[in-house]
Design an enzyme around this catalytic site. Structure first.
Site, PDB file in Angstrom:
ATOM      1  NE  ARG A   1     -16.655  -5.116   3.138  1.00 24.17           N
ATOM      2  CZ  ARG A   1     -15.389  -4.916   2.793  1.00 24.17           C
ATOM      3  NH1 ARG A   1     -14.877  -5.515   1.743  1.00 24.17           N
ATOM      4  NH2 ARG A   1     -14.636  -4.101   3.493  1.00 24.17           N
TER       5      ARG A   1
ATOM      6  NE  ARG B   1     -11.434   0.840   4.931  1.00 24.12           N
ATOM      7  CZ  ARG B   1     -12.391  -0.069   4.692  1.00 24.12           C
ATOM      8  NH1 ARG B   1     -13.613   0.125   5.156  1.00 24.12           N
ATOM      9  NH2 ARG B   1     -12.117  -1.154   4.008  1.00 24.12           N
TER      10      ARG B   1
ATOM     11  NE  ARG C   1      -4.406  -0.528   2.364  1.00 28.23           N
ATOM     12  CZ  ARG C   1      -5.145  -1.617   2.536  1.00 28.23           C
ATOM     13  NH1 ARG C   1      -4.616  -2.801   2.470  1.00 28.23           N
ATOM     14  NH2 ARG C   1      -6.433  -1.525   2.713  1.00 28.23           N
TER      15      ARG C   1
HETATM   16  P1  AMP Z   1      -8.407  -4.174   3.895  1.00 28.55           P
HETATM   17  O1  AMP Z   1      -9.107  -5.413   4.376  1.00 28.55           O
HETATM   18  O2  AMP Z   1      -7.368  -4.449   2.844  1.00 28.55           O
HETATM   19  O3  AMP Z   1      -9.374  -3.075   3.499  1.00 28.55           O
HETATM   20  O4  AMP Z   1      -7.581  -3.614   5.163  1.00 28.55           O
HETATM   21  C1  AMP Z   1      -8.235  -3.233   6.341  1.00 28.55           C
HETATM   22  C2  AMP Z   1      -7.306  -2.386   7.188  1.00 28.55           C
HETATM   23  O5  AMP Z   1      -6.146  -3.165   7.537  1.00 28.55           O
HETATM   24  C3  AMP Z   1      -6.747  -1.138   6.499  1.00 28.55           C
HETATM   25  O6  AMP Z   1      -7.640  -0.026   6.582  1.00 28.55           O
HETATM   26  C4  AMP Z   1      -5.465  -0.916   7.301  1.00 28.55           C
HETATM   27  O7  AMP Z   1      -5.745  -0.370   8.575  1.00 28.55           O
HETATM   28  C5  AMP Z   1      -4.976  -2.348   7.519  1.00 28.55           C
HETATM   29  N1  AMP Z   1      -4.088  -2.827   6.425  1.00 28.55           N
HETATM   30  C6  AMP Z   1      -4.316  -3.849   5.548  1.00 28.55           C
HETATM   31  N2  AMP Z   1      -3.293  -4.014   4.713  1.00 28.55           N
HETATM   32  C7  AMP Z   1      -2.376  -3.072   5.061  1.00 28.55           C
HETATM   33  C8  AMP Z   1      -1.098  -2.713   4.543  1.00 28.55           C
HETATM   34  N3  AMP Z   1      -0.555  -3.338   3.491  1.00 28.55           N
HETATM   35  N4  AMP Z   1      -0.440  -1.698   5.162  1.00 28.55           N
HETATM   36  C9  AMP Z   1      -0.961  -1.042   6.229  1.00 28.55           C
HETATM   37  N5  AMP Z   1      -2.174  -1.308   6.725  1.00 28.55           N
HETATM   38  C10 AMP Z   1      -2.880  -2.316   6.171  1.00 28.55           C
END
Ligand code: AMP
Length: 221
Positions: free
Chosen positions: A127, A171, A88
């Site tokens: 969702r 986000r 990310r």
């Molecule tokens: P996601 O399920 O990919 O939407 O991720 C949910 C949350 O997990 C994000 O809003 C971040 O807080 C954290 N997160 C997931 N992947 C990462 C990453 N590669 N780097 C930093 N935070 C992450």
């Protein structure tokens, strides 16, 4: 075949990655799922990460990268993998490059699922996720057969803490700030393909399967 799925939250990365992993028989590695598992288990990492996740902020790179390194120790990644939610940041993209190099592995391509803000908010605010198996549903787009019960395992469905409209907006903002550098990084390596993910999930899936089989033939996608 090793590839990355990029896209803002709500682009459908998780849903597509699960289908693609089955279809192509490769591992699906979602850093969001791994972090949520850690938070649910109350591990040290989970406790540290939870505050960031609940605010919609990124978890510090070193925590996520270490967790990913441990995931790469598992033998299933040898068959190939789909990365969902990582890298990310540019820093994470570089760490990933080093990690893969140390394992003589490579990224074949990266797909960017381009999605409009209105579609993201509609998808995420409705969702529902299964507590037991992690399957996704949607209040109107893909309702479960029985209210709040998973069709696949009868687990209870819940709304993720970060799927509230205000957190979703945060986000999206965080994603936009971080994404362009990472996308440019893969573009410069001629590995980036952009698809519109406002379309129906089935159409996007077909395009991704085509891309996975013909990663150097983007014109037909
Ligand atoms: P996601 O399920 O990919 O939407 O991720 C949910 C949350 O997990 C994000 O809003 C971040 O807080 C954290 N997160 C997931 N992947 C990462 C990453 N590669 N780097 C930093 N935070 C992450």
């Amino acid at each position: 075949m090793n590839f990355i799925l990029f896209g803002p939250p709500g682009a459908g990365k998780g849903t597509q990655a699960k289908e693609l992993a089955k279809e192509l028989n490769i591992a699906h590695i979602s850093t969001g799922d791994l972090l949520r598992q850690n938070a649910a288990l109350g591990t040290l990492l989970g406790k540290e990460a939870k505050g960031y996740m609940d605010r919609g902020a990124l978890v510090p790179d070193e925590l996520v990268t270490k967790m990913l390194g441990e995931r790469f120790e598992k033998p299933d990644v040898k068959n190939g993998f789909i990365l969902d939610g990582y890298p990310r940041t540019l820093n994470q993209a570089k760490s990933l490059g080093e990690l893969l190099k140390s394992k003589t592995m490579n990224i074949d391509f990266a797909a960017y699922l381009d999605t409009s803000d209105a579609v993201i908010i509609q998808r995420l605010s409705g969702r529902l996720v299964c507590k037991k198996c992690g399957s996704n549903f949607h209040i109107t787009n893909m309702p479960p057969k029985t209210v709040n019960i998973c069709d696949h395992c009868q687990g209870e469905l819940y709304q993720r803490g970060d799927d509230k409209v205000e957190t979703i907006k945060k986000r999206i903002e965080v994603y936009k700030n971080e994404a362009s550098e990472v996308l440019n990084y893969y573009e410069a390596q001629n590995k980036l393909h952009t698809l519109s993910a406002d379309k129906e999930a089935k159409i996007v899936l077909k395009q991704l399967i085509y891309l996975a089989i013909h990663p150097h033939d983007p014109l037909k996608v």
